[in-house]
Write an enzyme that holds these catalytic residues in place. Structure first.
Site, short mmCIF file in Angstrom:
data_model
loop_
_atom_site.label_atom_id
_atom_site.label_comp_id
_atom_site.label_asym_id
_atom_site.label_seq_id
_atom_site.Cartn_x
_atom_site.Cartn_y
_atom_site.Cartn_z
N ILE A 18 -24.86 11.84 -61.57
CA ILE A 18 -25.48 12.05 -62.97
C ILE A 18 -25.80 10.57 -63.46
CG2 ILE A 18 -24.67 12.06 -65.58
CD1 ILE A 18 -22.90 14.36 -64.35
N ASP A 37 -22.24 -0.34 -60.91
CA ASP A 37 -21.25 0.50 -59.94
C ASP A 37 -20.45 -0.37 -59.20
OD1 ASP A 37 -22.21 3.78 -59.28
OD2 ASP A 37 -20.59 2.75 -58.12
N ASN A 90 -20.87 5.69 -68.27
CA ASN A 90 -20.92 6.81 -67.50
C ASN A 90 -19.58 7.00 -66.51
OD1 ASN A 90 -21.88 9.28 -66.27
ND2 ASN A 90 -22.39 7.79 -64.57
N SER A 145 -16.61 15.31 -71.48
CA SER A 145 -16.38 16.50 -70.45
C SER A 145 -15.83 17.53 -71.25
CB SER A 145 -15.41 15.93 -69.39
OG SER A 145 -14.77 17.35 -68.61
N TYR A 158 -7.04 13.69 -67.50
CA TYR A 158 -8.39 13.67 -67.38
C TYR A 158 -8.73 14.24 -68.60
CZ TYR A 158 -13.33 14.44 -66.40
OH TYR A 158 -14.35 14.63 -66.32
N LYS A 162 -10.90 12.39 -71.69
CA LYS A 162 -12.06 12.85 -72.36
C LYS A 162 -12.12 13.24 -73.61
CE LYS A 162 -14.40 11.89 -68.61
NZ LYS A 162 -15.36 10.84 -68.53
N THR A 193 -23.44 17.92 -58.35
CA THR A 193 -23.58 16.44 -57.94
C THR A 193 -23.42 16.32 -56.37
OG1 THR A 193 -21.40 15.76 -58.43
CG2 THR A 193 -23.03 15.34 -60.09
#
Length: 266
Positions: A18, A37, A90, A145, A158, A162, A193
């Site tokens: 993404i 990254d 991201n 998410s 998680y 989110k 992905t």
């Protein structure tokens, strides 16, 4: 062309999936892009591909779990291009072996995900906002998410992290809107992905497809195009929102597909 001409964007987690789609589309539409990254080689390779196609980009290292690394990424962006007008937070992670139900999850994993998935959004915004104010405003975009809206049998940490991104997005929008800073989030469903394609068996993908309203899965560009829209002035009156990009997976009564099968057999 030119939908984000002359904007400067920092995309975290931009070496693949993404993030890579978003960085590529932003550059194609005229933005100068910093791809940050942990996979620094991947970030640099992505930047080189963008430049080969006529865009402007540079790849740098980012450890989104480290405050100083996030600050350095923002400062590098400003030093490189003179400003930062788009921040795409991201980076995100999960671990299905450790992030289980509330009773059995690894508590260290809870702390790791709150730091990586939620605190990184706070810190990226914290460091970018003063620069955005100086340059007259900007757009902050966060990856949330669908796990932030619904419960599941695993991934409690998680999902909680989110959900925090969703509400932090509202707070940033409310606190800095008068400074011409907008803040929105994108909540992906299952997106094909490279990681999803490599790690999810076809049978699992079929289960997800069964519950989609649309007859296909999402692709990275489905999120990338949403990010591009939120970065552009086309969305100048949208702030504090989380756009759900999930193929209608969550819009129907969850029993609908099974009920349809029942009716066919009756």
């Amino acid at each position: 062309m030119g939908r984000v001409q002359d904007k400067v964007a920092l995309v975290t987690g931009g070496a693949s999936g993404i993030g890579l789609s978003s960085a590529t589309l932003l550059a194609k539409e005229g933005a100068k892009v910093v791809i940050a990254d942990f996979n620094v080689d991947g970030a640099k390779e992505a930047a080189e591909r963008i430049k080969a196609e006529g865009g402007e980009a540079v790849g740098i290292f980012l450890d989104a779990g480290d405050e100083n690394s996030i600050k350095e990424a923002v400062e590098f962006t400003v030093e490189q291009y003179g400003k930062i007008t788009v921040l795409y937070n991201n980076v995100g992670s999960t671990n299905l072996q450790k992030d289980l139900d509330v009773v059995n999850m690894d508590l260290n994993e809870w702390d790791r995900l709150m730091n990586l998935n939620l605190k990184s959004v706070l810190l990226g915004s914290r460091f970018a906002i003063p620069h955005m104010i100086k340059s007259g405003g900007g757009s902050i975009i966060n990856t949330a998410s669908m796990a932030g809206f619904f419960g599941d049998s695993i991934r409690a940490a998680y999902g909680a992290s989110k959900a925090g991104v969703v509400n932090l997005t509202r707070y940033i929008a409310a606190q800095y809107g008068k400074n011409h800073i907008r803040c929105n989030a994108v909540a992906p469903g299952l997106i094909l992905t490279p990681a999803a394609k490599n790690n999810m068996p076809p049978d699992v993908l079929d289960i997800f497809a069964k519950y989609n309203a649309l007859p296909y899965h999402g692709e990275p560009d489905d999120i990338g195009n949403t990010v591009l829209f939120l970065a552009s002035d086309e969305s100048k009156f949208i702030t504090g929102q989380t756009i759900q990009v999930e193929g209608g997976h969550y819009i129907a009564n969850p029993t609908s597909p099974d009920f349809e099968e029942f009716m066919k057999k009756s």
